[in-house]
Motif scaffolding. Structure first.
Motif, short mmCIF file in Angstrom:
data_model
loop_
_atom_site.label_atom_id
_atom_site.label_comp_id
_atom_site.label_asym_id
_atom_site.label_seq_id
_atom_site.Cartn_x
_atom_site.Cartn_y
_atom_site.Cartn_z
N UNK A 1 2.14 3.64 -1.00
CA UNK A 1 0.85 2.66 -1.06
C UNK A 1 0.36 2.18 -0.02
N UNK A 2 -0.84 2.18 0.54
CA UNK A 2 -1.22 1.37 1.85
C UNK A 2 -1.05 -0.26 1.67
N UNK A 3 -0.74 -0.93 0.62
CA UNK A 3 -0.91 -2.20 0.38
C UNK A 3 0.53 -2.64 0.35
N UNK A 4 1.55 -1.83 0.40
CA UNK A 4 3.04 -2.60 0.32
C UNK A 4 3.87 -1.71 1.57
#
Length: 72
Positions: free
Chosen positions: A4-7
């Protein structure tokens, strides 16, 4: 979370069932994760690799939020 790009997995704190630990729980940082297998993860702990089955995970969190926790 791994893709996941946000984590960032390294920023995660994972709590697992670990009999014999205080309250039968143990937590570790995502930085300790060496491999994510099909039924377990491998972490580096005390100069050795430890395999942890996914069903022992009780909580996954980042400094900002709880991403997953087992249902009561």
């Amino acid at each position: 979370m791994k893709w996941h790009p946000d984590y960032n997995l390294k920023n995660a704190k994972i709590t697992i069932i670990n009999r014999g630990s205080p309250r039968d729980r143990m937590s570790f940082s995502g930085e300790e994760i060496q491999d994510l297998g099909s039924g377990f993860m491998t972490i580096a702990r005390d100069n050795r690799d430890v395999k942890i089955p996914y069903h022992r995970i009780t909580r996954i969190e980042t400094p900002e939020e709880i991403l997953w926790k087992e249902q009561d």
